[in-house]
Design a protein around this motif. Structure first.
Motif, PDB file in Angstrom:
ATOM      1  N   ILE A  71      -0.331   6.201  -2.326  1.00  0.00           N
ATOM      2  CA  ILE A  71       0.430   4.996  -1.978  1.00  0.00           C
ATOM      3  C   ILE A  71       0.048   4.523  -0.580  1.00  0.00           C
ATOM      4  N   MET A  72      -0.089   5.471   0.361  1.00  0.00           N
ATOM      5  CA  MET A  72      -0.529   5.102   1.703  1.00  0.00           C
ATOM      6  C   MET A  72      -1.886   4.426   1.670  1.00  0.00           C
ATOM      7  N   GLY A  73      -2.807   4.987   0.886  1.00  0.00           N
ATOM      8  CA  GLY A  73      -4.142   4.409   0.786  1.00  0.00           C
ATOM      9  C   GLY A  73      -4.107   2.988   0.243  1.00  0.00           C
ATOM     10  N   ILE A  74      -3.232   2.744  -0.721  1.00  0.00           N
ATOM     11  CA  ILE A  74      -3.104   1.389  -1.278  1.00  0.00           C
ATOM     12  C   ILE A  74      -2.585   0.433  -0.212  1.00  0.00           C
ATOM     13  N   PHE A  75      -1.607   0.864   0.565  1.00  0.00           N
ATOM     14  CA  PHE A  75      -1.125   0.018   1.659  1.00  0.00           C
ATOM     15  C   PHE A  75      -2.241  -0.254   2.674  1.00  0.00           C
ATOM     16  N   GLY A  76      -3.102   0.749   2.910  1.00  0.00           N
ATOM     17  CA  GLY A  76      -4.239   0.545   3.808  1.00  0.00           C
ATOM     18  C   GLY A  76      -5.183  -0.526   3.293  1.00  0.00           C
ATOM     19  N   VAL A  77      -5.429  -0.527   1.992  1.00  0.00           N
ATOM     20  CA  VAL A  77      -6.271  -1.565   1.383  1.00  0.00           C
ATOM     21  C   VAL A  77      -5.615  -2.934   1.543  1.00  0.00           C
ATOM     22  N   PHE A  78      -4.298  -3.002   1.363  1.00  0.00           N
ATOM     23  CA  PHE A  78      -3.584  -4.267   1.542  1.00  0.00           C
ATOM     24  C   PHE A  78      -3.720  -4.767   2.986  1.00  0.00           C
ATOM     25  N   VAL A  79      -3.654  -3.842   3.951  1.00  0.00           N
ATOM     26  CA  VAL A  79      -3.839  -4.221   5.350  1.00  0.00           C
ATOM     27  C   VAL A  79      -5.242  -4.792   5.552  1.00  0.00           C
ATOM     28  N   LEU A  81      -7.149  -6.271   3.429  1.00  0.00           N
ATOM     29  CA  LEU A  81      -7.256  -7.578   2.791  1.00  0.00           C
ATOM     30  C   LEU A  81      -6.304  -8.604   3.403  1.00  0.00           C
ATOM     31  N   GLY A  82      -5.385  -8.137   4.234  1.00  0.00           N
ATOM     32  CA  GLY A  82      -4.397  -9.051   4.780  1.00  0.00           C
ATOM     33  C   GLY A  82      -3.434  -9.543   3.722  1.00  0.00           C
ATOM     34  N   PHE A  83      -3.059  -8.676   2.793  1.00  0.00           N
ATOM     35  CA  PHE A  83      -2.153  -9.039   1.701  1.00  0.00           C
ATOM     36  C   PHE A  83      -0.776  -8.416   1.961  1.00  0.00           C
ATOM     37  N   LYS A  84       0.259  -9.263   2.006  1.00  0.00           N
ATOM     38  CA  LYS A  84       1.597  -8.795   2.361  1.00  0.00           C
ATOM     39  C   LYS A  84       1.478  -7.923   3.622  1.00  0.00           C
ATOM     40  N   TYR A  85       0.778  -8.475   4.600  1.00  0.00           N
ATOM     41  CA  TYR A  85       0.326  -7.675   5.744  1.00  0.00           C
ATOM     42  C   TYR A  85       1.469  -6.985   6.474  1.00  0.00           C
ATOM     43  N   ARG A  86       2.476  -7.747   6.856  1.00  0.00           N
ATOM     44  CA  ARG A  86       3.544  -7.162   7.664  1.00  0.00           C
ATOM     45  C   ARG A  86       4.216  -6.001   6.928  1.00  0.00           C
ATOM     46  N   PHE A  87       4.571  -6.225   5.679  1.00  0.00           N
ATOM     47  CA  PHE A  87       5.208  -5.176   4.887  1.00  0.00           C
ATOM     48  C   PHE A  87       4.284  -3.971   4.730  1.00  0.00           C
ATOM     49  N   SER A  88       3.014  -4.237   4.412  1.00  0.00           N
ATOM     50  CA  SER A  88       2.062  -3.147   4.171  1.00  0.00           C
ATOM     51  C   SER A  88       1.817  -2.329   5.427  1.00  0.00           C
ATOM     52  N   MET A  89       1.696  -3.016   6.576  1.00  0.00           N
ATOM     53  CA  MET A  89       1.426  -2.296   7.819  1.00  0.00           C
ATOM     54  C   MET A  89       2.639  -1.479   8.250  1.00  0.00           C
ATOM     55  N   ILE A  90       3.831  -2.043   8.117  1.00  0.00           N
ATOM     56  CA  ILE A  90       5.040  -1.286   8.470  1.00  0.00           C
ATOM     57  C   ILE A  90       5.219  -0.095   7.528  1.00  0.00           C
ATOM     58  N   ALA A  91       4.964  -0.306   6.242  1.00  0.00           N
ATOM     59  CA  ALA A  91       5.095   0.786   5.272  1.00  0.00           C
ATOM     60  C   ALA A  91       4.125   1.913   5.601  1.00  0.00           C
ATOM     61  N   TYR A  92       2.869   1.563   5.908  1.00  0.00           N
ATOM     62  CA  TYR A  92       1.889   2.601   6.255  1.00  0.00           C
ATOM     63  C   TYR A  92       2.324   3.304   7.541  1.00  0.00           C
ATOM     64  N   ALA A  93       2.802   2.534   8.519  1.00  0.00           N
ATOM     65  CA  ALA A  93       3.218   3.123   9.794  1.00  0.00           C
ATOM     66  C   ALA A  93       4.344   4.127   9.584  1.00  0.00           C
ATOM     67  N   ILE A  94       5.319   3.779   8.761  1.00  0.00           N
ATOM     68  CA  ILE A  94       6.428   4.700   8.490  1.00  0.00           C
ATOM     69  C   ILE A  94       5.921   5.957   7.789  1.00  0.00           C
ATOM     70  N   ALA A 122       1.587  -3.482  13.398  1.00  0.00           N
ATOM     71  CA  ALA A 122       2.623  -3.980  12.495  1.00  0.00           C
ATOM     72  C   ALA A 122       3.332  -5.211  13.043  1.00  0.00           C
ATOM     73  N   PHE A 123       3.312  -5.389  14.360  1.00  0.00           N
ATOM     74  CA  PHE A 123       4.040  -6.501  14.971  1.00  0.00           C
ATOM     75  C   PHE A 123       3.109  -7.571  15.552  1.00  0.00           C
ATOM     76  N   LEU A 124       1.822  -7.480  15.223  1.00  0.00           N
ATOM     77  CA  LEU A 124       0.874  -8.474  15.721  1.00  0.00           C
ATOM     78  C   LEU A 124       0.516  -9.460  14.605  1.00  0.00           C
ATOM     79  N   PRO A 125       0.178 -10.698  14.966  1.00  0.00           N
ATOM     80  CA  PRO A 125      -0.167 -11.727  13.969  1.00  0.00           C
ATOM     81  C   PRO A 125      -1.606 -11.581  13.480  1.00  0.00           C
ATOM     82  N   ALA A 126      -1.887 -10.443  12.836  1.00  0.00           N
ATOM     83  CA  ALA A 126      -3.268 -10.112  12.479  1.00  0.00           C
ATOM     84  C   ALA A 126      -3.688 -10.659  11.130  1.00  0.00           C
ATOM     85  N   ASN A 127      -2.799 -11.397  10.461  1.00  0.00           N
ATOM     86  CA  ASN A 127      -3.111 -11.919   9.124  1.00  0.00           C
ATOM     87  C   ASN A 127      -3.182 -13.450   9.105  1.00  0.00           C
ATOM     88  N   ARG A 128      -3.352 -14.062  10.280  1.00  0.00           N
ATOM     89  CA  ARG A 128      -3.335 -15.529  10.339  1.00  0.00           C
ATOM     90  C   ARG A 128      -4.677 -16.144   9.949  1.00  0.00           C
TER      91      ARG A 128
END
Length: 441
Positions: A71-79, A81-94, A122-128
């Motif tokens: 699951i962590m690896g999938i969130f990393g892939v989402f990060v 790709l910039g897909f659901k970035y904020r949620f994915s990055m926070i989820a991976y961080a937790i 997780a708190f930076l605008p890296a998906n703009r």
């Protein structure tokens, strides 16, 4: 101050780093399964030595950790790709924070840095830009970001490197004996094994390590030395990757160069179709005070925490107190032996205790040299025996050597460690003084 922090600059470095960072953290998660790290560290051992106070994380330990890392690896892939970035990055961080806090036998400064970067990102605008989020929701698309975004990333990296350099300025590193010890197990390396045993190589490794960590950020900041610093960085980190096998850290460190090169160069090399931002606006957000306040406290903490070992009694190389979270990387080699005795209070009999069945193979190496892990083992033994109906005292007799020196007594064998309390910011008196202090007395 407003112009310095909130001036808008092009965001190409950040969005490229997000893609690389996502790829690397996904690789870290999937690679931990493929290499057996998850099995050795989080599945096979009956329990893990978590950071003290985080015992509830023991509930995660076991075969479910394979699914956890997938699951962590999938969130990393989402990060990436910039897909659901904020949620994915926070989820991976937790999830990574939980992994980090639930085990200490595989402690690594690089894992700590990765945790910090996950939370910062997780708190930076890296998906703009250059992201699925920007493609799906064009209204979120932006070619710019405030300058403070890149400043906090550079400052974080600068703190890591500077403390790593300063920590190396002690006798066993300065006389190259620590470098020689690090290379002693590399003699069988293909092509360069014999070379790594040469004295001049040990001296080069010792002093290049000090000066690289101290100067690499200034070299990258100054335009005239930027390319020189970049090529030195590539060589240095690829060397470390090949010699020490330290996972994704060397490649993440190389990727930090994206924050130093100009947007024009990055556009030409990587994203030729990206629109470059040239507006130079100063946009002060309504939550300016919160941003400045949060990151001021954060960096005061980052600057202060690595210094805490100076407030403990004795040498951190011996006691380990204040070693973690301090960027003290590859500074010492420790080995030891540990004998555990238990005394049933009802019978007043002291017997040797075989604790090996409680531990995984990797844990057995850590427990003999690290006092907080010894203390946790004592609490575990007391709990295990209590389940059998025995109220026991636990005594530990450990001997330790630092940097291939002589073995010396490490613990007071007459102290019941199961009855001791752990104080994270106070010296544990049951740790015997370092050999140097013994000689002075």
């Amino acid at each position: 101050m407003n112009k310095f922090l909130f001036k808008q600059i092009d965001n190409i470095g950040l969005v490229l780093f997000r893609a690389v960072f996502g790829l690397l953290i996904a690789t870290e998660a999937f690679g931990a399964i493929a290499t057996g790290w998850v099995r050795r560290t989080l599945v096979d051992p009956p329990f893990t030595f978590n950071f003290i106070g985080f015992d509830f994380l023991q509930q995660l330990q076991g075969p479910t950790m394979y699914y956890y890392f997938v699951i962590m690896g999938i969130f990393g892939v989402f990060v990436m790709l910039g897909f659901k970035y904020r949620f994915s990055m926070i989820a991976y961080a937790i999830m990574w924070t939980c992994v980090y806090l639930m085990q200490k036998s595989s402690y690594n400064n690089h894992y700590y840095l990765m945790m910090l970067l996950c939370w910062i990102m997780a708190f930076l605008p890296a998906n703009r830009w250059f992201s699925l989020d920007a493609k799906i929701n064009p209204e979120t698309k932006s070619a710019s970001m405030p300058r403070w975004v890149i400043l906090i990333l550079i400052l974080q990296v600068w703190i890591v490197y500077t403390y790593a350099s300063v920590a190396k300025m002690y006798p066993d590193w300065l006389d190259a004996s620590m470098a020689a010890l690090l290379m002693s197990g590399k003699s069988d390396y293909w092509l360069i094994g014999n070379l790594l045993q040469q004295d001049w190589v040990h001296w080069a490794i010792a002093y290049i390590g000090i000066f690289f960590d101290l100067l690499i950020v200034p070299l990258m900041l100054w335009k005239r030395t930027r390319m020189l610093g970049f090529f030195i960085s590539i060589f240095f980190h690829l060397f470390n990757s090949f010699i020490f096998h330290i996972g994704i850290f060397p490649y993440m460190s190389i990727a930090f160069a994206l924050f130093f090169f100009s947007p024009e160069i990055l556009q030409k090399r990587f994203l030729p179709k990206k629109k470059l931002y040239t507006g130079n606006e100063v946009i002060v957000p309504k939550h300016k005070t919160l941003i400045v306040g949060v990151f001021s406290v954060y960096f005061l903490f980052q600057l202060g925490l690595p210094l805490r070992h100076w407030f403990f009694k004795d040498d951190v190389l011996w006691t380990e107190e204040g070693h973690r979270l301090s960027w003290r990387m590859m500074l010492r080699s420790k080995s030891g032996s540990l004998t555990v005795w238990v005394k049933d209070k009802a019978k007043d009999e002291k017997q040797n205790y075989d604790y090996s069945e409680l531990l995984g193979s990797k844990q057995q190496g850590s427990v003999a040299t690290k006092p907080d892990i010894m203390w946790q083992l004592a609490q575990k033994i007391k709990a295990v025996e209590a389940e059998k109906g025995h109220d026991v005292s636990v005594y530990m007799e450990a001997t330790v050597r630092v940097n291939d020196g002589e073995y010396h007594p490490f613990t007071n064998p007459n102290v019941d460690l199961a009855a001791e309390e752990w104080h994270p910011f106070k010296h544990s008196a049951w740790i015997l003084p370092s050999p140097k202090d013994n000689n002075e007395k």
